[in-house]
Design a protein around this motif. Structure first.
Motif, PDB file in Angstrom:
ATOM      1  N   ARG A  33       0.838  -1.192   0.000  1.00  0.00           N
ATOM      2  CA  ARG A  33       0.000   0.000   0.000  1.00  0.00           C
ATOM      3  C   ARG A  33       0.873   1.242   0.000  1.00  0.00           C
ATOM      4  NH1 ARG A  33      -3.160  -3.046  -1.449  1.00  0.00           N
ATOM      5  NH2 ARG A  33      -4.967  -3.861  -0.388  1.00  0.00           N
TER       6      ARG A  33
ATOM      7  N   HIS B 297       1.215   4.955   1.162  1.00  0.00           N
ATOM      8  CA  HIS B 297       0.714   5.915   2.139  1.00  0.00           C
ATOM      9  C   HIS B 297       1.334   7.261   1.784  1.00  0.00           C
ATOM     10  CE1 HIS B 297      -1.129   2.842   4.641  1.00  0.00           C
ATOM     11  NE2 HIS B 297      -0.054   2.105   4.367  1.00  0.00           N
TER      12      HIS B 297
ATOM     13  N   THR C  25       2.110  11.057   2.023  1.00  0.00           N
ATOM     14  CA  THR C  25       2.196  12.041   3.099  1.00  0.00           C
ATOM     15  C   THR C  25       2.099  13.477   2.587  1.00  0.00           C
ATOM     16  OG1 THR C  25       4.614  11.988   2.999  1.00  0.00           O
ATOM     17  CG2 THR C  25       3.546  10.544   4.604  1.00  0.00           C
TER      18      THR C  25
ATOM     19  N   GLY D 299       5.821   9.713   0.084  1.00  0.00           N
ATOM     20  CA  GLY D 299       5.111   8.790   0.953  1.00  0.00           C
ATOM     21  C   GLY D 299       5.943   7.598   1.351  1.00  0.00           C
TER      22      GLY D 299
END
Length: 110
Positions: free
Chosen positions: A60, A62, A64, A77
């Motif tokens: 996944r 993520h 930021t 991320g």
């Protein structure tokens, strides 16, 4: 302005905003395994890691932070579960589609 962009008209804010939406959707489609959806965001002839590198099953993104200016969108991320930090630099087409991408990693995988 540097010589690379001399004489070039920057895209409208609408195109840039559309490109940001496409970047967000690209990560969603990759994470959910929807390669057709992901492909719908790509400009014909896309160059770079985005079309070549697919995260492992269960990985996944993520995100930021996303920063955009003109035809450039930068996403920062972490890729989980590897916990590997990355920066993707996207170039947009005149229509806001994803035309090119280059990925940078923060360091060796943990």
């Amino acid at each position: 302005m540097n010589s690379r962009h001399a004489g070039r008209v920057p895209p409208s804010p609408v195109v840039t905003d559309s490109g940001v939406d496409h970047v967000r959707l690209a990560y969603h489609y990759l994470d959910s395994g929807d390669l057709d959806g992901y492909g719908s965001l790509l400009h014909a002839g896309l160059l770079g890691v985005a079309e070549l590198e697919r995260p492992a099953l269960g990985a996944r993104h993520h995100i930021t932070r996303i920063v955009a200016d003109g035809d450039c969108v930068v996403a920062m991320g972490r890729l989980a579960p590897q916990q590997r930090e990355f920066v993707d630099v996207f170039t947009l087409s005149a229509e806001g589609m994803l035309r090119a991408c280059r990925r940078y990693y923060a360091g060796p995988p943990r």
